[in-house]
Design a protein around this motif. Sequence first.
Motif, PDB file in Angstrom:
ATOM      1  N   ASP A   1      89.608  10.915 123.280  1.00 53.32           N
ATOM      2  CA  ASP A   1      90.011  12.312 123.059  1.00 53.32           C
ATOM      3  C   ASP A   1      91.509  12.511 123.281  1.00 53.32           C
ATOM      4  N   GLU A   2      92.177  11.508 123.866  1.00 56.26           N
ATOM      5  CA  GLU A   2      93.610  11.677 124.159  1.00 56.26           C
ATOM      6  C   GLU A   2      94.450  11.774 122.886  1.00 56.26           C
TER       7      GLU A   2
ATOM      8  N   LEU B   1      95.315  20.119 126.282  1.00 53.40           N
ATOM      9  CA  LEU B   1      94.900  21.524 126.169  1.00 53.40           C
ATOM     10  C   LEU B   1      95.517  22.334 127.296  1.00 53.40           C
ATOM     11  N   GLY B   2      95.637  23.652 127.082  1.00 46.64           N
ATOM     12  CA  GLY B   2      95.971  24.570 128.167  1.00 46.64           C
ATOM     13  C   GLY B   2      94.690  24.905 128.922  1.00 46.64           C
ATOM     14  N   GLU B   3      94.661  26.090 129.552  1.00 51.15           N
ATOM     15  CA  GLU B   3      93.494  26.453 130.364  1.00 51.15           C
ATOM     16  C   GLU B   3      92.224  26.609 129.529  1.00 51.15           C
TER      17      GLU B   3
ATOM     18  N   ARG C   1      89.932  16.712 133.513  1.00 52.72           N
ATOM     19  CA  ARG C   1      89.333  15.763 132.572  1.00 52.72           C
ATOM     20  C   ARG C   1      87.872  16.163 132.383  1.00 52.72           C
ATOM     21  N   ASP C   2      87.273  15.717 131.274  1.00 54.50           N
ATOM     22  CA  ASP C   2      85.879  16.056 130.942  1.00 54.50           C
ATOM     23  C   ASP C   2      85.067  14.769 131.141  1.00 54.50           C
ATOM     24  N   TRP C   3      84.288  14.704 132.221  1.00 58.48           N
ATOM     25  CA  TRP C   3      83.717  13.424 132.647  1.00 58.48           C
ATOM     26  C   TRP C   3      82.383  13.121 131.964  1.00 58.48           C
TER      27      TRP C   3
ATOM     28  N   ASP D   1      99.214  14.681 130.669  1.00 59.04           N
ATOM     29  CA  ASP D   1      98.454  15.700 129.927  1.00 59.04           C
ATOM     30  C   ASP D   1      97.692  16.571 130.920  1.00 59.04           C
ATOM     31  N   PHE D   2      97.722  17.896 130.690  1.00 53.36           N
ATOM     32  CA  PHE D   2      97.098  18.802 131.661  1.00 53.36           C
ATOM     33  C   PHE D   2      95.571  18.779 131.580  1.00 53.36           C
ATOM     34  N   ARG D   3      95.039  18.955 130.387  1.00 57.86           N
ATOM     35  CA  ARG D   3      93.571  19.134 130.315  1.00 57.86           C
ATOM     36  C   ARG D   3      93.012  18.513 129.037  1.00 57.86           C
ATOM     37  N   TYR D   4      91.883  17.804 129.187  1.00 57.61           N
ATOM     38  CA  TYR D   4      91.103  17.355 128.027  1.00 57.61           C
ATOM     39  C   TYR D   4      89.703  17.956 128.163  1.00 57.61           C
TER      40      TYR D   4
END
Length: 337
Positions: free
Chosen positions: A141-142, A147-149, A229-231, A299-302
Amino acid sequence: MLLNNILITGGAGFIGSNFIEYLLNNERDTHIVNLDKLTYAGELSNLNEIENQDNYTFVKGDICDRNLINKLFKTYDFKAVIHFAAESHVDNSIEKPDEFIKTNVFGTFNLLDEAKNHWMHGPNNVKSEHLESRFHHISTDEVYGSLGETGLFTEQTPYAPNSPYSASKASSDFIVRSYFHTYGMNVVTTNCSNNYGPKQHDEKLIPTIIRKALNGENIPIYGDGKNIRDWLYVLDHCKGIDLVYKKGKPGETYNIGGNNERNNLYIANTICQILDEIQPKNKSYKEQISFVKDRAGHDFRYAIDASKIENELGWKADENFETGINKTVNWYIDKYL
Ligand SMILES: Cc1cn([C@H]2C[C@H](O)[C@@H](COP(=O)(O)OP(=O)(O)O[C@H]3O[C@H](CO)[C@@H](O)[C@H](O)[C@H]3O)O2)c(=O)[nH]c1=O
């Protein structure tokens, strides 16, 4: 029984070895050739449980070695390639990008081009014995950037890779895509979120937290620990790969995510809490958490929207983060103690 030969690259690594075990446990008519260079991240002991099965062959080698790939195709007449081999650690790509470009970009091209030459006569002309032959590219996904919030990555999200690692994976995704559009080759790509579970290399966040906690060392959390991160539990990922490999539409990409967004500090606190319960000592492991210099370009958010693979192929994750992390911590306690 005549077995289908399939080539799996990078099968001594974390996700590849879990996938090989998963596939061999679920299928009798497949012979897997595992091509792995055995870099620092490859571990043959990951395959202890299946290494002696007669439908499994290990070959030590590099996907950049065109002659070797050609020889393997000639010997085994592969009916599919599932391509895991990659340099995968973002921090290493910041220090030394060369290997990432070589293996991830050039290595993927090499494999893909050999597969095309072996399976096809020319553009849109597949050899009759290879009508079903498929190249499955494992990606990340990187490639979508940060993504932001709010918001989720879908398969339509434009690519915006930020690290040399993600840029190399994005390049390889585009090369794979081009072989569908230009030559009509049967390719699929899956883009996954952060995997965790047994057999992951020590360098990644979750094994690092567990190992350092158990060793009484500082647990390094980059920056303020708020990055998200989305685990995804690795076996859920393997099930998703298997579905796409068997039923995904040629030329398509599928996102696979855990729907388990957590920030890094939460991960460290959760693991410390589990260790406080099952491996107690005189003070909490949480006291070892230590904030260190942030990763460059971090990177802040995936976060992944997995509705395509769920709706089209019926995939669903079996583990949520709480069940998965408990299993994982127990597995690493056995490894590290
Ligand atoms: C190793 C380490 C990492 N971190 C942070 C950086 C990240 O925000 C988060 C996870 O770091 P890593 O475990 O290195 O994983 P990350 O950079 O997200 O990339 C992973 O997940 C990607 C999928 O999103 C894969 O494509 C990559 O191959 C894989 O390495 O934890 C720390 O705070 N401290 C650490 O010691």
